[in-house]
Design an enzyme around this catalytic site. Structure first.
Site, PDB file in Angstrom:
ATOM      1  N   ARG A  72     -11.353   8.427  -2.557  1.00  0.00           N
ATOM      2  CA  ARG A  72     -11.620   9.870  -2.409  1.00  0.00           C
ATOM      3  C   ARG A  72     -13.119  10.148  -2.259  1.00  0.00           C
ATOM      4  O   ARG A  72     -13.549  10.859  -1.355  1.00  0.00           O
ATOM      5  CB  ARG A  72     -11.067  10.609  -3.629  1.00  0.00           C
ATOM      6  CG  ARG A  72     -10.961  12.103  -3.422  1.00  0.00           C
ATOM      7  CD  ARG A  72     -10.434  12.768  -4.683  1.00  0.00           C
ATOM      8  NE  ARG A  72      -9.175  12.187  -5.128  1.00  0.00           N
ATOM      9  CZ  ARG A  72      -8.634  12.417  -6.326  1.00  0.00           C
ATOM     10  NH1 ARG A  72      -9.224  13.219  -7.178  1.00  0.00           N
ATOM     11  NH2 ARG A  72      -7.504  11.844  -6.670  1.00  0.00           N
TER      12      ARG A  72
ATOM     13  N   ASP B 158       0.877  -1.155   0.000  1.00  0.00           N
ATOM     14  CA  ASP B 158       0.000   0.000   0.000  1.00  0.00           C
ATOM     15  C   ASP B 158       0.932   1.228   0.000  1.00  0.00           C
ATOM     16  O   ASP B 158       2.130   1.087   0.272  1.00  0.00           O
ATOM     17  CB  ASP B 158      -0.857  -0.061   1.273  1.00  0.00           C
ATOM     18  CG  ASP B 158      -1.707   1.169   1.469  1.00  0.00           C
ATOM     19  OD1 ASP B 158      -2.437   1.538   0.556  1.00  0.00           O
ATOM     20  OD2 ASP B 158      -1.619   1.763   2.568  1.00  0.00           O
ATOM     21  N   LEU B 159       0.409   2.391  -0.308  1.00  0.00           N
ATOM     22  CA  LEU B 159       1.287   3.567  -0.382  1.00  0.00           C
ATOM     23  C   LEU B 159       1.135   4.454   0.862  1.00  0.00           C
ATOM     24  O   LEU B 159       2.001   4.483   1.736  1.00  0.00           O
ATOM     25  CB  LEU B 159       0.970   4.357  -1.664  1.00  0.00           C
ATOM     26  CG  LEU B 159       1.756   5.645  -1.877  1.00  0.00           C
ATOM     27  CD1 LEU B 159       3.246   5.390  -1.962  1.00  0.00           C
ATOM     28  CD2 LEU B 159       1.276   6.339  -3.167  1.00  0.00           C
ATOM     29  N   ASP B 160      -0.014   5.169   0.933  1.00  0.00           N
ATOM     30  CA  ASP B 160      -0.221   6.110   2.039  1.00  0.00           C
ATOM     31  C   ASP B 160      -0.240   5.370   3.371  1.00  0.00           C
ATOM     32  O   ASP B 160      -1.035   4.456   3.570  1.00  0.00           O
ATOM     33  CB  ASP B 160      -1.566   6.843   1.860  1.00  0.00           C
ATOM     34  CG  ASP B 160      -1.565   7.751   0.643  1.00  0.00           C
ATOM     35  OD1 ASP B 160      -0.558   8.429   0.420  1.00  0.00           O
ATOM     36  OD2 ASP B 160      -2.568   7.781  -0.085  1.00  0.00           O
TER      37      ASP B 160
ATOM     38  N   LYS C  97      -8.715   6.406   6.186  1.00  0.00           N
ATOM     39  CA  LYS C  97      -7.488   5.716   5.748  1.00  0.00           C
ATOM     40  C   LYS C  97      -7.817   4.543   4.828  1.00  0.00           C
ATOM     41  O   LYS C  97      -8.619   3.673   5.177  1.00  0.00           O
ATOM     42  CB  LYS C  97      -6.696   5.227   6.956  1.00  0.00           C
ATOM     43  CG  LYS C  97      -5.959   6.358   7.639  1.00  0.00           C
ATOM     44  CD  LYS C  97      -4.975   5.847   8.663  1.00  0.00           C
ATOM     45  CE  LYS C  97      -4.276   7.011   9.325  1.00  0.00           C
ATOM     46  NZ  LYS C  97      -3.542   6.601  10.519  1.00  0.00           N
ATOM     47  N   GLY C  98      -7.185   4.536   3.666  1.00  0.00           N
ATOM     48  CA  GLY C  98      -7.372   3.445   2.710  1.00  0.00           C
ATOM     49  C   GLY C  98      -8.671   3.530   1.932  1.00  0.00           C
ATOM     50  O   GLY C  98      -8.925   2.727   1.027  1.00  0.00           O
TER      51      GLY C  98
ATOM     52  N   THR D 181       1.372  10.344   4.279  1.00  0.00           N
ATOM     53  CA  THR D 181       0.602  11.405   3.617  1.00  0.00           C
ATOM     54  C   THR D 181      -0.718  11.704   4.324  1.00  0.00           C
ATOM     55  O   THR D 181      -1.418  12.638   3.940  1.00  0.00           O
ATOM     56  CB  THR D 181       0.285  11.009   2.165  1.00  0.00           C
ATOM     57  OG1 THR D 181      -0.034   9.634   2.176  1.00  0.00           O
ATOM     58  CG2 THR D 181       1.437  11.271   1.244  1.00  0.00           C
TER      59      THR D 181
ATOM     60  N   SER E   4      -2.542   0.605  -4.242  1.00  0.00           N
ATOM     61  CA  SER E   4      -3.011   1.788  -3.512  1.00  0.00           C
ATOM     62  C   SER E   4      -4.341   2.290  -4.052  1.00  0.00           C
ATOM     63  O   SER E   4      -4.610   2.198  -5.250  1.00  0.00           O
ATOM     64  CB  SER E   4      -1.957   2.901  -3.647  1.00  0.00           C
ATOM     65  OG  SER E   4      -2.490   4.140  -3.257  1.00  0.00           O
ATOM     66  N   ALA E   5      -5.144   2.872  -3.160  1.00  0.00           N
ATOM     67  CA  ALA E   5      -6.416   3.474  -3.574  1.00  0.00           C
ATOM     68  C   ALA E   5      -6.205   4.844  -4.211  1.00  0.00           C
ATOM     69  O   ALA E   5      -7.104   5.390  -4.843  1.00  0.00           O
ATOM     70  CB  ALA E   5      -7.320   3.628  -2.354  1.00  0.00           C
ATOM     71  N   SER E   6      -4.995   5.394  -4.062  1.00  0.00           N
ATOM     72  CA  SER E   6      -4.790   6.789  -4.464  1.00  0.00           C
ATOM     73  C   SER E   6      -4.663   6.977  -5.970  1.00  0.00           C
ATOM     74  O   SER E   6      -3.977   6.214  -6.649  1.00  0.00           O
ATOM     75  CB  SER E   6      -3.530   7.338  -3.790  1.00  0.00           C
ATOM     76  OG  SER E   6      -3.315   8.664  -4.233  1.00  0.00           O
TER      77      SER E   6
ATOM     78  N   GLU F 120      -0.069  -3.214   4.651  1.00  0.00           N
ATOM     79  CA  GLU F 120      -1.185  -2.261   4.731  1.00  0.00           C
ATOM     80  C   GLU F 120      -1.254  -1.560   6.080  1.00  0.00           C
ATOM     81  O   GLU F 120      -0.933  -2.167   7.099  1.00  0.00           O
ATOM     82  CB  GLU F 120      -2.506  -3.029   4.578  1.00  0.00           C
ATOM     83  CG  GLU F 120      -3.183  -2.906   3.242  1.00  0.00           C
ATOM     84  CD  GLU F 120      -3.729  -1.518   2.931  1.00  0.00           C
ATOM     85  OE1 GLU F 120      -3.811  -0.674   3.831  1.00  0.00           O
ATOM     86  OE2 GLU F 120      -4.086  -1.294   1.767  1.00  0.00           O
ATOM     87  N   ASP F 121      -1.715  -0.304   6.074  1.00  0.00           N
ATOM     88  CA  ASP F 121      -1.890   0.416   7.344  1.00  0.00           C
ATOM     89  C   ASP F 121      -3.364   0.565   7.718  1.00  0.00           C
ATOM     90  O   ASP F 121      -3.662   1.061   8.798  1.00  0.00           O
ATOM     91  CB  ASP F 121      -1.268   1.820   7.274  1.00  0.00           C
ATOM     92  CG  ASP F 121      -2.044   2.734   6.358  1.00  0.00           C
ATOM     93  OD1 ASP F 121      -2.377   2.288   5.229  1.00  0.00           O
ATOM     94  OD2 ASP F 121      -2.341   3.878   6.748  1.00  0.00           O
TER      95      ASP F 121
ATOM     96  N   LYS G 271     -11.114  -0.770  -1.676  1.00  0.00           N
ATOM     97  CA  LYS G 271     -10.865  -1.674  -0.547  1.00  0.00           C
ATOM     98  C   LYS G 271     -12.032  -1.512   0.426  1.00  0.00           C
ATOM     99  O   LYS G 271     -12.494  -0.386   0.594  1.00  0.00           O
ATOM    100  CB  LYS G 271      -9.547  -1.305   0.164  1.00  0.00           C
ATOM    101  CG  LYS G 271      -8.313  -1.390  -0.726  1.00  0.00           C
ATOM    102  CD  LYS G 271      -7.110  -0.734  -0.037  1.00  0.00           C
ATOM    103  CE  LYS G 271      -5.922  -0.661  -0.968  1.00  0.00           C
ATOM    104  NZ  LYS G 271      -4.779   0.078  -0.402  1.00  0.00           N
TER     105      LYS G 271
ATOM    106  N   ASN H  34      -3.284   9.634  -6.946  1.00  0.00           N
ATOM    107  CA  ASN H  34      -2.089  10.482  -6.996  1.00  0.00           C
ATOM    108  C   ASN H  34      -0.817   9.665  -6.797  1.00  0.00           C
ATOM    109  O   ASN H  34       0.249  10.233  -6.542  1.00  0.00           O
ATOM    110  CB  ASN H  34      -2.162  11.554  -5.903  1.00  0.00           C
ATOM    111  CG  ASN H  34      -3.300  12.534  -6.151  1.00  0.00           C
ATOM    112  OD1 ASN H  34      -3.321  13.209  -7.171  1.00  0.00           O
ATOM    113  ND2 ASN H  34      -4.257  12.593  -5.235  1.00  0.00           N
TER     114      ASN H  34
HETATM  115  P1  B16 Z   1      -6.517  10.123  -3.612  1.00  0.00           P
HETATM  116  P2  B16 Z   1      -3.625   4.086   0.103  1.00  0.00           P
HETATM  117  C1  B16 Z   1      -5.478   6.001   0.077  1.00  0.00           C
HETATM  118  O1  B16 Z   1      -4.207   5.547  -0.252  1.00  0.00           O
HETATM  119  C2  B16 Z   1      -5.478   6.848   1.340  1.00  0.00           C
HETATM  120  O2  B16 Z   1      -5.148   6.049   2.468  1.00  0.00           O
HETATM  121  C3  B16 Z   1      -6.843   7.427   1.542  1.00  0.00           C
HETATM  122  O3  B16 Z   1      -6.871   8.238   2.701  1.00  0.00           O
HETATM  123  C4  B16 Z   1      -7.227   8.256   0.300  1.00  0.00           C
HETATM  124  O4  B16 Z   1      -8.543   8.771   0.429  1.00  0.00           O
HETATM  125  C5  B16 Z   1      -7.154   7.361  -0.933  1.00  0.00           C
HETATM  126  O5  B16 Z   1      -5.855   6.816  -1.040  1.00  0.00           O
HETATM  127  C6  B16 Z   1      -7.475   8.107  -2.217  1.00  0.00           C
HETATM  128  O6  B16 Z   1      -6.462   9.021  -2.444  1.00  0.00           O
HETATM  129  O7  B16 Z   1      -7.496  11.168  -3.208  1.00  0.00           O
HETATM  130  O8  B16 Z   1      -5.079  10.609  -3.673  1.00  0.00           O
HETATM  131  O9  B16 Z   1      -6.908   9.413  -4.886  1.00  0.00           O
HETATM  132  O10 B16 Z   1      -3.533   4.054   1.594  1.00  0.00           O
HETATM  133  O11 B16 Z   1      -4.583   3.064  -0.487  1.00  0.00           O
HETATM  134  O12 B16 Z   1      -2.283   4.100  -0.579  1.00  0.00           O
HETATM  135 MG    MG Z   2      -2.809   3.202   3.358  1.00  0.00          MG
END
Ligand code: B16
Ligand code: MG
Length: 215
Positions: A50, A10-12, A46-47, A18, A115-117, A170-171, A146, A119
């Site tokens: 958006r 996982d990233l964040d 978290k996780g 972040t 990762s869900a992000s 994962e966190d 997730k 970005n």
């Molecule tokens: P974004 P992960 C997740 O990343 C974050 O934990 C979560 O807080 C955030 O809302 C989600 O990414 C979406 O991020 O707005 O940048 O697309 O923990 O899955 O790496």
């Molecule tokens: Mg995370």
């Protein structure tokens, strides 16, 4: 014993902290909407994707909005968030992460991001981590958030390994559930009280190397 062939990170919250930037940007949006949003409530995001994060904040404030307004607000939050993360540098990588990744490479395992992000590419590039990854699956490549296992299953598929040959780091509880739903082993980064279902929980990567992990 397990026949592990790949690690999915996982990233964040695992490679980089972040979460404080997500919090600052959501807090700013919540203030504009007159919603009280605390650091404790930020744990729930978290996780989470958006849009689902925005839904949680609107639920806290007991506010209902139409879809177009929600898209507009999520974009606004993201603009602020991107401003914060544009300042990230490799010094923001969490302690021990690089040594751990190097130890995974030395053990000849493959590495994916899960990762869900949306970005994640920006973040990985800012941290100079992109070159370590054999596959990158993020919020731009999945349609189900997730705890759905989609992000990790796509990671395994891209690496051409079986789910049971992967360990997920994962966190977030939603992420541990996603790993379990994918049929993968999971290692939680954070607190044992929150990440109860993980096969193992570590407080971080400091002094951790792959071949000394005991699962
Ligand atoms: P974004 P992960 C997740 O990343 C974050 O934990 C979560 O807080 C955030 O809302 C989600 O990414 C979406 O991020 O707005 O940048 O697309 O923990 O899955 O790496
Ligand atoms: Mg995370």
């Amino acid at each position: 014993m397990y026949n592990i062939k790949a690690i999915i990170f996982d990233l964040d919250g695992v490679l980089v902290a972040t979460s404080k930037y997500h919090y600052l940007a959501w807090k700013r949006l919540a203030q504009e909407l007159n919603i009280e949003f605390t650091i404790e409530e930020n744990e729930r995001l978290k996780g989470v994707s958006r849009m689902n994060s925005l839904e949680i904040i609107l639920e806290i404030g007991n506010i209902t909005l139409d879809d177009d307004t929600k898209i507009e607000l999520a974009e606004k939050k993201n603009t602020w968030y991107v401003e914060y993360i544009s300042k990230l540098t490799p010094t923001d990588i969490l302690p021990g992460v690089i040594d751990f990744i190097e130890s995974v490479k030395e053990s000849n395992l493959k590495i994916a991001l899960g990762s869900a992000s949306k970005n994640s590419m920006l973040i990985l590039n800012k941290l100079n981590l992109t070159h370590y990854f054999d596959a990158i699956i993020d919020g731009t490549k999945v349609s189900r958030a997730k705890p759905d296992p989609e992000v990790f299953l796509k990671g395994a598929q891209a690496l051409k390994v079986l789910p049971c040959q992967c360990i997920v780091f994962e966190d977030a509880q939603a992420g541990i559930d996603a790993a379990i739903n994918a049929g993968m082993l999971s290692i939680g980064i954070g607190s044992k009280d929150i990440l109860k279902k993980a096969n193992l929980v570590l407080s971080g990567f400091s002094n951790i190397i792959f071949d000394k992990l005991e699962l």
